[in-house]
Design an enzyme around this catalytic site. Structure first.
Site, PDB file in Angstrom:
ATOM      1  CG  HIS A  47      -3.235   3.860   1.846  1.00 40.94           C
ATOM      2  ND1 HIS A  47      -4.548   3.892   1.429  1.00 40.94           N
ATOM      3  CD2 HIS A  47      -3.068   2.643   2.420  1.00 40.94           C
ATOM      4  CE1 HIS A  47      -5.148   2.763   1.751  1.00 40.94           C
ATOM      5  NE2 HIS A  47      -4.269   1.972   2.340  1.00 40.94           N
TER       6      HIS A  47
ATOM      7  CG  HIS B 142      -4.836  -5.187  -1.474  1.00 43.02           C
ATOM      8  ND1 HIS B 142      -3.829  -4.266  -1.302  1.00 43.02           N
ATOM      9  CD2 HIS B 142      -5.787  -4.864  -0.547  1.00 43.02           C
ATOM     10  CE1 HIS B 142      -4.155  -3.422  -0.337  1.00 43.02           C
ATOM     11  NE2 HIS B 142      -5.344  -3.763   0.137  1.00 43.02           N
TER      12      HIS B 142
ATOM     13  CG  HIS C 201      -5.735  -5.646   3.296  1.00 42.00           C
ATOM     14  ND1 HIS C 201      -6.499  -4.545   2.986  1.00 42.00           N
ATOM     15  CD2 HIS C 201      -6.602  -6.539   3.856  1.00 42.00           C
ATOM     16  CE1 HIS C 201      -7.753  -4.778   3.343  1.00 42.00           C
ATOM     17  NE2 HIS C 201      -7.843  -5.973   3.876  1.00 42.00           N
TER      18      HIS C 201
ATOM     19  CG  ASN D 167      -9.249  -2.538   0.952  1.00 42.69           C
ATOM     20  OD1 ASN D 167      -8.020  -2.635   0.851  1.00 42.69           O
ATOM     21  ND2 ASN D 167      -9.817  -1.881   1.952  1.00 42.69           N
ATOM     22  CG  HIS D 168      -8.626   2.077   0.435  1.00 45.06           C
ATOM     23  ND1 HIS D 168      -9.292   3.156   0.958  1.00 45.06           N
ATOM     24  CD2 HIS D 168      -8.369   1.259   1.487  1.00 45.06           C
ATOM     25  CE1 HIS D 168      -9.424   3.012   2.268  1.00 45.06           C
ATOM     26  NE2 HIS D 168      -8.863   1.863   2.610  1.00 45.06           N
TER      27      HIS D 168
ATOM     28  CG  ASP E 213      -1.724  -1.191   1.466  1.00 36.66           C
ATOM     29  OD1 ASP E 213      -1.281  -2.294   1.115  1.00 36.66           O
ATOM     30  OD2 ASP E 213      -2.836  -1.045   2.002  1.00 36.66           O
TER      31      ASP E 213
ATOM     32  CG  ASP F  98      -9.310   6.243  -0.613  1.00 33.13           C
ATOM     33  OD1 ASP F  98      -9.668   7.350  -1.061  1.00 33.13           O
ATOM     34  OD2 ASP F  98      -9.974   5.198  -0.760  1.00 33.13           O
ATOM     35  NE  ARG F  99      -7.589   5.485   6.261  1.00 32.67           N
ATOM     36  CZ  ARG F  99      -8.213   5.556   7.427  1.00 32.67           C
ATOM     37  NH1 ARG F  99      -8.167   6.662   8.126  1.00 32.67           N
ATOM     38  NH2 ARG F  99      -8.899   4.546   7.877  1.00 32.67           N
TER      39      ARG F  99
ATOM     40  NE  ARG G 257      -8.330  -5.719   6.843  1.00 36.72           N
ATOM     41  CZ  ARG G 257      -7.452  -4.721   6.763  1.00 36.72           C
ATOM     42  NH1 ARG G 257      -7.866  -3.492   6.647  1.00 36.72           N
ATOM     43  NH2 ARG G 257      -6.156  -4.972   6.796  1.00 36.72           N
TER      44      ARG G 257
ATOM     45  CG  ASP H  78      -5.499  -0.371  -0.310  1.00 38.14           C
ATOM     46  OD1 ASP H  78      -6.370  -0.696  -1.145  1.00 38.14           O
ATOM     47  OD2 ASP H  78      -5.644  -0.541   0.908  1.00 38.14           O
TER      48      ASP H  78
END
Length: 483
Positions: free
Chosen positions: A229, A337, A412, A288-289, A227, A259-260, A385, A256
């Site tokens: 991010h 992922h 992840h 997943n993002h 990730d 995001d964030r 999660r 990923d």
């Protein structure tokens, strides 16, 4: 109350205070351990459960947070923080309607609390917006391609534009290097070139299978990153440490990307530009993002709207649906992922057969690929999660044996050193966003494999400075209240 009960309660309070200190120091895993010890000594204190729920939320373990907050509510139905913590976890999962019910309950218990009133109003607005979007939305199968409606050739580049330019249809290394420098100065490239990068990437990805076989010749190497991010300056540091992507220095970024972090546009355009430049030097997998529901909550949608405009939101959503789900390196290393599956017997052919051109479903192989996590216990368990599952070393071992593979690499999850080796050495987690969200204090890592033996060579690295733009700067206003 007998003496032993009183002593247990006293010890439990001591553990709670230590846990609170760990939480304040951003040591959320340690905080969970300490709250758990407090709960073992006194499991009828709602505060311990609610506090542990908050720590789970900080680690993105929203399923566990909902469970703990629900336990706090069960112990004390008038404890407003239980509803508050559960509402925040539901919110982070994108379950706005469930979150709304909890915040309504907070307001009932604390009618004069201005903070509760403000959050309830924001939640009501979010739910209204979602209901409106649901009402006007069409299914995936009915949706027209945004990409097919865009011709970047006819977009005019104004004479006063001073940024990097692409001459014709071929993206060059000089252009990409100039683009990286523009991004470092917090400038953006012209929309014409952004469209070109994204549309050409989509063309390449559309023709890619859901499971990609990667061939690394003997003596050559291949790097896997986890990730990122939206942490653009840490991405540049990876390239500084390990070299720019090329056919001779290929990379796989394992989902990923966005995001964030608040430089997600810069990250995705950089990765896509290298994909256009070197199709066999840049491999990309879906995380997943890379989905509408996550991007709506965690900042990418707002960032795209701010930096590139509304059309790009739909365009990126379309491209994300074209990203492959898994890679196999030299028939030995399986890279995905999230993780493995809720049933045994899943073959690589089953993954190849997944119709990935859609938003991620809430169950099934595609969901589990994107969301699942390893666990230390054998067998399978519920996901921390709230989506996917947790799987043990025996599940990993059987999957590898059944598919004649040697190793699972996945991402992840934040890891203190940027990686973790689990399941008797058969599974490695790699995470490439150091000091995640500017608060976790973790290192990032990447793995370099050299053929023919493909022995994993793991490098950890620390975060580098970045401009003063906070994580989640473009995120859903409501969610930012809970960060």
């Amino acid at each position: 109350m007998d003496a032993s009960s009183s002593l247990n309660e006293q010890k439990a309070e001591e553990f709670k205070l230590k846990a609170n200190d760990a939480f304040k120091a951003n040591k959320f895993s340690l905080a969970i351990e300490l709250y758990s010890q407090a709960i073992e000594l006194n499991d009828s204190n709602a505060v311990y459960w609610a506090n542990r729920a908050f720590a789970h939320t900080k680690l993105e373990e929203y399923g566990s947070a909902v469970q703990d907050a629900s336990k706090a509510i069960e112990i004390d139905p008038r404890y407003s923080k239980g509803y508050y913590r559960r509402g925040a976890a539901y919110l982070a999962m994108g379950k706005f309607k469930e979150a709304l019910k909890d915040f309504q309950q907070v307001k009932r218990i604390c009618p004069n609390d201005p903070d509760a009133t403000r959050k309830l109003k924001e939640c009501e607005k979010a739910v209204q917006k979602i209901r409106f979007e649901e009402a006007i939305s069409v299914g995936d199968e009915e949706k027209l391609s945004v990409a097919d409606s865009i011709d970047y050739h006819i977009i005019e580049v104004e004479p006063q534009y001073t940024g990097p330019r692409v001459d014709g249809d071929t993206i060059t290394l000089d252009f990409v290097k100039a683009m990286l420098d523009e991004f470092k100065k917090q400038k953006c490239i012209h929309k014409r070139y952004a469209y070109q990068i994204v549309l050409q990437s989509l063309e390449l990805l559309r023709s890619t299978p859901s499971l990609v076989d990667v061939n690394v010749p003997n003596g050559s190497h291949f790097t896997v990153c986890g990730d990122v991010h939206g942490q653009y300056f840490d991405l540049l540091n990876i390239f500084k440490l390990n070299g720019l992507p090329s056919e001779e220095n290929p990379y796989l970024f394992n989902g990923d990307f966005v995001d964030r972090g608040s430089f997600s546009v810069e990250v995705i355009l950089t990765l896509f530009a290298f994909k256009c430049l070197y199709p066999k030097g840049m491999y990309l997998a879906r995380g997943n993002h890379e989905s509408k529901s996550m991007n709506k909550i965690y900042g990418f949608e707002g960032e795209v709207r701010s930096k590139l405009g509304e059309t790009f939101i739909e365009l990126f959503a379309e491209v994300f649906c074209a990203l492959p789900l898994a890679h196999v390196i030299n028939n030995k290393v399986f890279v995905v992922h999230g993780g493995l599956f809720s049933v045994d017997g899943v073959k690589l052919s089953d993954i190849r057969a997944i119709d990935r051109f859609r938003e991620p479903p809430e169950e099934g192989l595609m969901c589990e690929i994107l969301w699942s996590d390893p666990q230390p216990q054998l067998g399978r368990g519920p996901s921390k999660r709230g989506v996917g599952l947790s799987f043990g070393a025996d599940v990993t071992k059987r999957f590898l044996q059944e598919n004649n593979l040697e190793l699972v690499v996945r991402s992840h999850e934040v890891k203190d050193e940027g990686y973790e080796i689990e399941h008797d050495g058969k599974l490695i987690t790699v995470f490439s966003a150091p000091n995640y969200c500017d608060q976790m204090g973790n290192k990032g890592a990447y793995i370099r494999f050299t053929a023919p033996d493909l022995k994993p060579d793991i490098s950890s690295f620390s975060a580098v400075p970045h401009p003063d733009v906070k994580p989640m700067a473009y995120a859903n206003n409501f969610l930012r209240m809970f960060q």
